[in-house]
Design a protein around this motif. Structure first.
Motif, PDB file in Angstrom:
ATOM      1  N   GLU A 144       0.829  -1.410  -0.088  1.00  0.00           N
ATOM      2  CA  GLU A 144      -0.071  -0.032   0.201  1.00  0.00           C
ATOM      3  C   GLU A 144       0.692   1.537  -0.592  1.00  0.00           C
ATOM      4  O   GLU A 144       1.519   2.037   1.480  1.00  0.00           O
ATOM      5  CB  GLU A 144      -1.238  -0.151   1.305  1.00  0.00           C
ATOM      6  CG  GLU A 144      -2.149  -0.901   1.257  1.00  0.00           C
ATOM      7  CD  GLU A 144      -2.906  -0.882   2.413  1.00  0.00           C
ATOM      8  OE1 GLU A 144      -4.336  -1.548   2.265  1.00  0.00           O
ATOM      9  OE2 GLU A 144      -2.455  -0.819   3.179  1.00  0.00           O
ATOM     10  N   TYR A 151       0.699   5.546   2.514  1.00  0.00           N
ATOM     11  CA  TYR A 151       0.222   4.817   3.007  1.00  0.00           C
ATOM     12  C   TYR A 151      -0.348   4.816   3.962  1.00  0.00           C
ATOM     13  O   TYR A 151      -1.584   4.074   4.447  1.00  0.00           O
ATOM     14  CB  TYR A 151       1.671   3.190   3.478  1.00  0.00           C
ATOM     15  CG  TYR A 151       1.591   2.438   4.445  1.00  0.00           C
ATOM     16  CD1 TYR A 151       1.277   1.461   4.216  1.00  0.00           C
ATOM     17  CD2 TYR A 151       1.151   2.580   5.925  1.00  0.00           C
ATOM     18  CE1 TYR A 151       0.865   0.849   4.987  1.00  0.00           C
ATOM     19  CE2 TYR A 151       0.740   2.050   6.866  1.00  0.00           C
ATOM     20  CZ  TYR A 151       0.559   0.632   6.701  1.00  0.00           C
ATOM     21  OH  TYR A 151      -0.148  -0.702   7.477  1.00  0.00           O
ATOM     22  N   VAL A 152       0.278   6.135   4.221  1.00  0.00           N
ATOM     23  CA  VAL A 152      -0.873   6.306   5.724  1.00  0.00           C
ATOM     24  C   VAL A 152      -2.224   7.173   4.704  1.00  0.00           C
ATOM     25  O   VAL A 152      -3.214   6.209   5.460  1.00  0.00           O
ATOM     26  CB  VAL A 152      -0.310   7.458   5.874  1.00  0.00           C
ATOM     27  CG1 VAL A 152      -1.447   8.548   7.285  1.00  0.00           C
ATOM     28  CG2 VAL A 152       1.144   7.119   7.298  1.00  0.00           C
ATOM     29  N   ARG A 153      -2.109   7.825   3.439  1.00  0.00           N
ATOM     30  CA  ARG A 153      -3.969   7.962   3.960  1.00  0.00           C
ATOM     31  C   ARG A 153      -4.178   7.193   3.266  1.00  0.00           C
ATOM     32  O   ARG A 153      -5.733   7.257   3.193  1.00  0.00           O
ATOM     33  CB  ARG A 153      -3.213   8.907   1.932  1.00  0.00           C
ATOM     34  CG  ARG A 153      -4.368   9.223   0.960  1.00  0.00           C
ATOM     35  CD  ARG A 153      -4.650  10.331   0.094  1.00  0.00           C
ATOM     36  NE  ARG A 153      -3.739   8.795  -0.960  1.00  0.00           N
ATOM     37  CZ  ARG A 153      -4.893   8.143  -1.927  1.00  0.00           C
ATOM     38  NH1 ARG A 153      -5.698   7.585  -1.404  1.00  0.00           N
ATOM     39  NH2 ARG A 153      -3.581   6.937  -2.759  1.00  0.00           N
ATOM     40  N   ASN A 204      -4.729   4.134   4.429  1.00  0.00           N
ATOM     41  CA  ASN A 204      -5.374   3.401   6.053  1.00  0.00           C
ATOM     42  C   ASN A 204      -5.896   4.059   7.061  1.00  0.00           C
ATOM     43  O   ASN A 204      -6.535   3.489   7.913  1.00  0.00           O
ATOM     44  CB  ASN A 204      -3.856   2.602   6.667  1.00  0.00           C
ATOM     45  CG  ASN A 204      -3.713   1.438   5.006  1.00  0.00           C
ATOM     46  OD1 ASN A 204      -3.984   0.273   5.701  1.00  0.00           O
ATOM     47  ND2 ASN A 204      -2.601   1.399   5.061  1.00  0.00           N
ATOM     48  N   ALA A 205      -5.438   5.408   6.544  1.00  0.00           N
ATOM     49  CA  ALA A 205      -6.274   6.666   7.784  1.00  0.00           C
ATOM     50  C   ALA A 205      -7.652   6.068   7.339  1.00  0.00           C
ATOM     51  O   ALA A 205      -8.551   6.735   8.049  1.00  0.00           O
ATOM     52  CB  ALA A 205      -6.182   7.871   7.627  1.00  0.00           C
ATOM     53  N   ALA A 206      -8.440   5.747   5.990  1.00  0.00           N
ATOM     54  CA  ALA A 206      -9.778   5.397   5.403  1.00  0.00           C
ATOM     55  C   ALA A 206     -10.297   4.789   4.961  1.00  0.00           C
ATOM     56  O   ALA A 206     -10.928   4.830   3.987  1.00  0.00           O
ATOM     57  CB  ALA A 206      -9.634   7.350   4.902  1.00  0.00           C
ATOM     58  N   TYR A 207      -9.611   3.465   5.461  1.00  0.00           N
ATOM     59  CA  TYR A 207     -10.134   2.618   4.504  1.00  0.00           C
ATOM     60  C   TYR A 207     -11.352   2.186   4.252  1.00  0.00           C
ATOM     61  O   TYR A 207     -12.202   1.328   4.258  1.00  0.00           O
ATOM     62  CB  TYR A 207      -8.936   0.756   5.026  1.00  0.00           C
ATOM     63  CG  TYR A 207      -9.476  -0.078   4.116  1.00  0.00           C
ATOM     64  CD1 TYR A 207      -9.632  -1.405   4.973  1.00  0.00           C
ATOM     65  CD2 TYR A 207      -9.036  -0.527   3.192  1.00  0.00           C
ATOM     66  CE1 TYR A 207     -10.613  -2.819   4.754  1.00  0.00           C
ATOM     67  CE2 TYR A 207      -9.645  -1.594   2.120  1.00  0.00           C
ATOM     68  CZ  TYR A 207      -9.926  -2.557   3.049  1.00  0.00           C
ATOM     69  OH  TYR A 207     -10.128  -3.658   2.314  1.00  0.00           O
ATOM     70  N   ARG A 208     -12.496   2.271   6.073  1.00  0.00           N
ATOM     71  CA  ARG A 208     -12.891   1.309   6.394  1.00  0.00           C
ATOM     72  C   ARG A 208     -13.789   2.620   6.334  1.00  0.00           C
ATOM     73  O   ARG A 208     -15.152   1.656   6.059  1.00  0.00           O
ATOM     74  CB  ARG A 208     -13.142   0.610   7.989  1.00  0.00           C
ATOM     75  CG  ARG A 208     -14.294  -0.133   7.881  1.00  0.00           C
ATOM     76  CD  ARG A 208     -14.073  -1.015   9.670  1.00  0.00           C
ATOM     77  NE  ARG A 208     -14.553   1.132  10.248  1.00  0.00           N
ATOM     78  CZ  ARG A 208     -15.213   1.270  11.075  1.00  0.00           C
ATOM     79  NH1 ARG A 208     -16.318   0.249  11.205  1.00  0.00           N
ATOM     80  NH2 ARG A 208     -15.685   2.294  11.108  1.00  0.00           N
ATOM     81  N   THR A 209     -14.263   3.384   6.148  1.00  0.00           N
ATOM     82  CA  THR A 209     -15.131   3.868   6.744  1.00  0.00           C
ATOM     83  C   THR A 209     -14.824   4.977   4.900  1.00  0.00           C
ATOM     84  O   THR A 209     -14.512   4.770   4.338  1.00  0.00           O
ATOM     85  CB  THR A 209     -15.087   5.369   6.839  1.00  0.00           C
ATOM     86  OG1 THR A 209     -13.235   6.133   7.452  1.00  0.00           O
ATOM     87  CG2 THR A 209     -15.097   4.742   8.606  1.00  0.00           C
TER      88      THR A 209
END
Lengths: 412, 412
Positions: free
Chosen positions: B285, B403-405, B407-412
């Protein structure tokens, strides 16, 4: 749980490492940092102090650690610590070792104490030799900058910072034998922070009277529950060091395990370490919030600690918290890969007070409420395994764009 | 070293999981993903195939893993694998298990094979029950979408992707008993990738004749040297699974350790796994480059593997590589905290061919040359401990803003 141990002490507002009797501190810019920020500092006790030290577990130990071990090893005493930032003096070979010893002897001479009563600590870039001409001139100027006031402490704290954003200090007061005893601490640490003493430097001063071995025992115990329970990025540095000096000027009877105030002193020392450890986690490189992971109901405290550290170290969990995403799936995945006994059918997970998983089954929760909670400055994740009585607390921070920015271009 | 094992095979350009004789594949969108991308796919063999599986070590294992273990456990055979993305069907309790079994039986019926000859795999969000009405209609439509061509394979590969950017597939050809044997593989995996089978799904098809136990042994050995040596972020998923099917249609004599072409088949299978594993690491990612860490001279291969995985997993090393910063200090710090025997005086570190540390001492190197090297698409870090003959290779990627971008908003 860390919150429940007895607090037989009070916090001294605006207290610092110079608040305990007989300590001075200071700092200046000698030219090791590219900026004009302070990069050389010291704490000096009026009289020799009982000393204790805890060091990194990294195989590659920087030269100053060897010098400090030697100093404390001689007779369990220190009268001063000298610290530089901007250069870690690690992987610098025989020259680095010679430089660290020269720092010790030159500063000892400058303040008129024995060489083996001086500890040396360094933090910064690995693998470059110190610019010793700058260090020497800095050492020569330092005695004139030592102050017993908050100003001296502030100068010292600035001198030990690298990518840290804020100074980290704390001071508490307790009563021993009817006399006020002060314990204070200062620390640096931002990136490369992981269980087992990662790039952090910590300095504890106290005017209590306590023997070196007793102090070593308490410092080790406090470290295991505090500094060794924080992680920023899983990396462990070559330079970590926590040094405590107890100069006895409070005039109490010597603290031993038989002393009635032993437990109070131990809990006050632990609190000082916990405040500094949490401040380091909160100030993790790029961090926007402090994350606390409480694990309960584990097979043992050690097992709980391993699970807590796995959760707090998960990049996916840390990214989700940065994004205020109540992604408990990543938390349970981290619990499951910690290599510890876990009953896959009995796990509860809470974000703050919001129950998201009960007996390993998802619970419908208010997403808005969770979002609001996760936007706060502190996020507490509670994992209850419902197996036995083991518990632990670990601290860390979220993973942000700024962590990447800071670390993509640290050296160059 | 991975590069030196014998290659008694050739790569089939544009080969895919449908290239080996008797395999069809396909995929479609049934509504589990929010986008219109495919989210349900299958590979089906014309005849029952010997099967082998390797699964996540996470304590929390998703429901489909139970079903697949059961299918392979019955008689060591499979005729099909059914895969969905968009939902991991993990931490979904008894309903999740019932859903996974229903997927198996419904698809088995749809294609006219025995239920226990079907494996099921899922990837996606944890903790939400599958929308089974959508899965059912997808399953019913899937048999009509199965193709023995590259198109069917492409549809399948799209159906197993989550945050992956590219499809990952490979096919090789070797000669066994004078006959062409094909081995092909497809995989997904992007975040949550770590040694010991992290969120990755892998599917190997071959027309070789080989027994289930022999295939299991080779798949396990290949996994340990390939999929278990990659890391993206240190997280390990609840859903990892690698399944191999060998349908025997190539007409060779059964492959056993005594067969003269056993070693050739083993190395071809390992190559297939290595190509897929590296593709997963490269597609980590947010990754911009593939990082390979070679460790030599360690006490043992296992020790070398532990060190290689610590270096490849270091957020500080990964960030430095993203920034093209030749920060070997972070590499040696990672080597030193791996918990393995290391002589702190004898370590060499190279970035590509550029020697940066020799016998644990910094070597002056051309910073411009190092910068140019680190800007490339592949970075090879070599660590030589000069202690014994242990060696290992691990693969990962750099740590980036993206990577941060992601994973900071994967679920929502």
């Amino acid at each position: 749980m860390s919150h429940e141990y007895p607090r037989l002490f009070s916090v001294v507002e605006n207290g610092s490492v110079t608040t305990p009797a007989g300590f001075k501190a200071g700092g200046l810019h000698c030219g090791l940092k590219k900026t004009t920020r302070h990069d050389l500092g010291a704490i000096v006790s009026e009289v020799p102090a009982a000393a204790a030290g805890v060091y990194t577990t990294n195989v590659f130990q920087a030269a100053p650690l060897k010098v400090t071990r030697d100093s404390i090893g001689q007779d369990g005493r220190l009268q001063a610590v000298l610290v530089n930032s901007g250069n870690a003096n690690a992987c610098t070979g025989k020259q680095g070792e010679a430089d660290a010893y020269e720092m010790r002897s030159r500063f000892a001479e400058a303040i008129g104490v024995k060489a083996d009563d001086v500890a040396v600590a360094s933090t910064g870039v690995i693998g470059e030799n110190l610019k010793m001409d700058r260090v020497r001139s800095g050492i020569d100027g330092l005695p004139g900058r030592l102050l017993g006031s908050r100003e001296g402490s502030d100068d010292f704290c600035q001198a030990i910072l690298t990518t840290d954003l804020v100074q980290k200090m704390v001071c508490v007061k307790l009563v021993v034998d009817g006399r006020d005893v002060l314990i204070a601490g200062a620390a640096k640490g931002s990136g490369m922070i992981h269980p087992n003493m990662a790039t952090m430097l910590g300095f504890v001063t106290t005017d209590a009277l306590i023997g070196s071995e007793a102090l070593q025992q308490l410092l080790r115990e406090a470290t295991n529950l505090t500094f060794n329970m924080i992680t920023v990025d899983g990396d462990t540095s070559t330079n970590d060091m926590l040094v405590a000096m107890a100069n006895g000027l409070a005039g109490n009877r010597e603290l031993t395990p038989q002393h009635p105030d032993w437990a109070a002193f131990a809990s006050a020392l632990r609190y000082v370490c916990e405040v500094l450890a949490k401040a380091i986690a909160r100030d993790g490189e790029g961090a926007t919030k402090l994350v606390e992971v409480q694990v309960r109901g584990a097979e043992s405290d050690a097992s709980a600690a391993a699970i807590a550290k796995t959760v707090i170290g998960s990049s996916l969990v840390k990214s989700a918290i940065f994004g205020a995403d109540a992604n408990w799936g990543r938390i349970i995945a981290a619990v499951g890969r910690a290599g510890q006994p876990v009953n896959p059918e009995t796990v509860d997970i809470r974000l703050g007070t919001i129950l998201t998983l009960e007996q390993s089954r998802p619970i419908a929760f208010d997403e808005e409420e969770a979002l609001e909670y996760l936007k706060g400055e502190t996020v507490v994740i509670t994992v209850d395994l419902h197996m036995a009585g083991g518990e632990a607390v670990a601290w860390g921070c979220d993973l942000t764009y700024d962590y990447v920015r800071i670390n993509a271009a640290y050296r160059t």
